[in-house]
Every structure is written in C-alpha cells, then in structure tokens.
Motif scaffolding. Structure first.
Motif, PDB file in Angstrom:
ATOM      1  N   GLU A  32      -0.263  -7.410 -10.730  1.00 19.79           N
ATOM      2  CA  GLU A  32      -0.771  -6.098 -11.135  1.00 19.79           C
ATOM      3  C   GLU A  32      -0.576  -5.072 -10.016  1.00 19.79           C
ATOM      4  N   ARG A  33      -0.873  -5.461  -8.779  1.00 17.74           N
ATOM      5  CA  ARG A  33      -0.707  -4.547  -7.643  1.00 17.74           C
ATOM      6  C   ARG A  33       0.766  -4.265  -7.388  1.00 17.74           C
ATOM      7  N   TYR A  34       1.589  -5.287  -7.535  1.00 23.92           N
ATOM      8  CA  TYR A  34       3.038  -5.106  -7.358  1.00 23.92           C
ATOM      9  C   TYR A  34       3.588  -4.126  -8.391  1.00 23.92           C
TER      10      TYR A  34
ATOM     11  N   GLY B 238      -4.393   1.217  -3.139  1.00 23.98           N
ATOM     12  CA  GLY B 238      -3.614   1.535  -4.336  1.00 23.98           C
ATOM     13  C   GLY B 238      -2.727   2.752  -4.203  1.00 23.98           C
TER      14      GLY B 238
ATOM     15  N   TYR C 278      -7.225  -2.888   0.068  1.00 20.17           N
ATOM     16  CA  TYR C 278      -6.307  -2.320  -0.917  1.00 20.17           C
ATOM     17  C   TYR C 278      -6.806  -0.954  -1.365  1.00 20.17           C
TER      18      TYR C 278
ATOM     19  N   TRP D  24      -1.950 -10.059  -2.917  1.00 15.23           N
ATOM     20  CA  TRP D  24      -0.877  -9.257  -3.506  1.00 15.23           C
ATOM     21  C   TRP D  24      -0.527  -9.819  -4.881  1.00 15.23           C
ATOM     22  N   THR D  25      -1.137  -9.259  -5.907  1.00  9.05           N
ATOM     23  CA  THR D  25      -1.018  -9.771  -7.268  1.00  9.05           C
ATOM     24  C   THR D  25       0.103  -9.063  -8.036  1.00  9.05           C
TER      25      THR D  25
ATOM     26  N   THR E 213      -0.678   1.965   0.549  1.00  7.54           N
ATOM     27  CA  THR E 213      -1.087   0.893  -0.360  1.00  7.54           C
ATOM     28  C   THR E 213      -2.305   0.151   0.164  1.00  7.54           C
ATOM     29  N   TYR E 214      -2.333  -0.084   1.467  1.00  8.41           N
ATOM     30  CA  TYR E 214      -3.465  -0.737   2.113  1.00  8.41           C
ATOM     31  C   TYR E 214      -3.913   0.100   3.303  1.00  8.41           C
TER      32      TYR E 214
ATOM     33  N   LYS F  81       2.033  -1.821  -9.979  1.00  8.10           N
ATOM     34  CA  LYS F  81       1.549  -0.470  -9.697  1.00  8.10           C
ATOM     35  C   LYS F  81       2.361   0.164  -8.569  1.00  8.10           C
ATOM     36  N   LYS F  82       2.700  -0.643  -7.571  1.00 10.13           N
ATOM     37  CA  LYS F  82       3.519  -0.146  -6.457  1.00 10.13           C
ATOM     38  C   LYS F  82       4.904   0.278  -6.969  1.00 10.13           C
TER      39      LYS F  82
ATOM     40  N   THR G  98       5.726 -10.956  -5.447  1.00 12.30           N
ATOM     41  CA  THR G  98       4.548 -11.826  -5.290  1.00 12.30           C
ATOM     42  C   THR G  98       4.917 -13.288  -5.069  1.00 12.30           C
TER      43      THR G  98
END
Length: 335
Positions: free
Chosen positions: A51-53, A318, A316, A48-49, A310-311, A55-56, A29
């Motif tokens: 939290e999203r990173y 997820g 988004y 791209w936060t 992811t997108y 999760k990835k 990020t």
C-alpha cells in the motif's frame, strides 16, 4: 510542443523539458538477497508495505507528469532519476495512469551500490531516439584499500528530434562522515564525469551534452568549479567551460533540499557551451528552475517549507521525496 514567446517580435518555438528527480528510496517490497534492502520490506523496520509502495508510485508519477507543464502543457521529454532500486519500480512508474499515455522509454543498468539504488533515464519515444547507452563505474576505495561501492554514471546518446544529444545521469557519493572528509569521493566523481564529456567530444567536438543529477555538492564547490570548470554567467563562457544554470539560483538562496535550516542545491544541470547562444536555429538553453509546488512541501511544523518526504526518520509521513525536482527548457525556433 510549440508555444509563442514574445521578444522584439512574436516568434514560435518548440520547447523541450529536461528534468531530474531524486525520488528518495523508491524500493519495491520484495527482499533482494544481493543488496541491503531488508529495511524496505513489509517485515523491515520501515514497514514498507504494498500500500505504501503504491502510494509512492502514485505520488512520484504525478509529480513527473506536472514538471514543465505550465509552459508546455505536457510532461518532460527527458527525465533523469536517482534512488530507484531496479527496473521494475521504473516500469511501475511509467505504466502508472499518470504517465502511461506519455509513452516513456527506459534506460537503466543495475549498479554495485550497496544499498541497491541506481540512476536511470526516461525519455519520450516521440521526442528522443537513443542510439547508445553505457554505464560508467566509479571506483572508490577507503583508507584501508577496501572498495566503497557506489552508483554508476549513466550516459545516453541519441537524437532529440533531429539533433544529436548526450545525457549523463549522476548520483555522486554522499556527505556521510562530513562534507570535508567525503569531498575526495565527489572530486573523483567529477573527474569521471569530465572524462566522459571529453571522450564524447573527441568523437564529436560539436556534441551537445547535458549532465544532471544529485551531486551532493553545491554549485560553488570544488568538484564543479575546479574539476569540471563550470561557470554560472553566460557572458563569461568559453568553449572549454561548462555552463551551470543552477549557480544563479544558488546565489539567490534557493535549494532543492534542506538540512538543519540550511538549503542546498545538490540537484543540478551543467552543459556544454554550444547550448548557450543567441541563435535559435538549433536547440539551446532557455531557463532552469526548481519544481516545488505546495503539495510536495511540508505544510506545518518544524520542517515547514521543506520537501515533504516519505519518512521523517523512521516515521511514515506519506510524502514524496526529501528533494525537489529540477528542470530546464531547451528551445528551437520553428516556422
């Protein structure tokens, strides 16, 4: 890992899994001023936060931990990756609880790709001991003579148990602008790959070499068939050709990514002919596949059955990646 396989008589084999995964834009990020990663930041267009990173990272590490597990009860011994931003995101992958106990080492170089995406190799320290590694630059120029910056090709040599193996990790130029117009770039990538293989064989004619990656071409395209002279039938193989196990899968209509209702098998392996043979005294090729369990597939809607990414556009979703990972098994008879 040793398992029992049944042929004419029961024999015990050690199985090693080799995998490759295009992880689709695995960016951290943090804004890196040297590359075009602005969209992949909390303030960027993709939002791209952290939290999203995280999760990835959880998703990708979970997939990597499962590939080949039905046969070996463990994760792959060798993993090629592409679309990773830097070494830090790879460290986050291998240090995630899904993979931490597997004790992976990392080979990675920053490449000059404008988007900042690289290739890398992960290896289980208990299985593989690297002794050499080099990043080979692919030089491309447009019609105006301007440099087109793209990914390097990574070459790692070392011992798989006690046998010398070389692994090449690729992410060839994309089809942006159309498959035909962009084809010369992938032909150049194939020529570079062939030069690398030739140079290794000049040093050791018996070297076992496996090249893997997202080639942005299918197994029947000219880059594979005409430049690298790959072949999909084991009984037609000679010492001058490379074996491509993905060709059979492609003929069956299988793919690792989909676009406009068409499946492509861009994610491939090809290898030197000395990995094909009936003798199992040394490691040899057993079989290859596409890892595509339901959890990494889109479950409904227009893109049902496609890789769960992811997108979707800029929305988004997820998911995991726009590619399925691929894998192959090497086997060797043990006492």
């Amino acid at each position: 890992m040793s398992i029992s396989l049944f042929a004419q008589s029961q024999k015990t084999y050690r199985v090693r899994t080799i995998a490759f995964y295009n992880v689709e834009n695995l960016f951290d990020t943090v804004n890196d001023t040297l590359i075009f990663d602005d969209e992949r930041t909390p303030d960027g267009s993709y939002n791209w936060t952290d939290e999203r990173y995280e999760k990835k990272i959880e998703h990708i590490s979970n997939v990597l931990s499962k590939i080949g597990g039905e046969t070996t009860d463990t994760s792959p011994d060798i993993i090629g990756l592409c679309e990773v931003e830097n070494k830090n995101v790879i460290k986050d992958l291998v240090n995630h609880p899904n993979l931490l106990e597997r004790d992976y080492g990392i080979v990675h170089f920053d490449s000059p790709d404008e988007r900042g995406i690289d290739v890398a190799l992960l290896y289980k320290k208990a299985s593989y001991l690297p002794s050499s590694f080099k990043s080979h630059r692919l030089l491309l120029f447009d019609e105006m003579g301007q440099r087109n910056y793209t990914r390097d090709q990574l070459v790692v040599g070392g011992l798989l148990d006690d046998e010398e193996f070389y692994f090449i990790v690729n992410h060839w130029p994309s089809r942006r602008g159309g498959a035909s117009k962009s084809a010369p770039n992938r032909l150049r990538a194939a020529f570079l790959n062939k030069r690398i293989i030739d140079s290794i064989q000049k040093l050791n004619i018996d070297a076992k070499i496996i090249s893997m990656g997202d080639l942005n071409d299918d197994p029947r395209d000219d880059s594979l068939k005409k430049v690298l002279k790959t072949i999909g039938k084991e009984n037609q193989l000679d010492s001058l050709r490379l074996f491509n196990p993905m060709e059979k899968l492609h003929k069956k209509g299988l793919g690792s990514l989909a676009y406009r209702d068409k499946w492509n098998l861009f994610d491939q392996f090809f290898m030197t002919s000395n990995l094909i043979g009936k003798s199992k005294e040394y490691y040899s090729y057993w079989k290859a596949g596409i890892y595509a369990p339901s959890k990494i597939r889109t479950i409904k809607g227009k893109y049902k059955g496609y890789p769960f990414r992811t997108y979707s556009g800029s929305n988004y979703t997820g998911g995991y990646s726009d590619h399925f990972p691929v894998y192959l098994y090497l086997v060797r008879e043990v006492e």
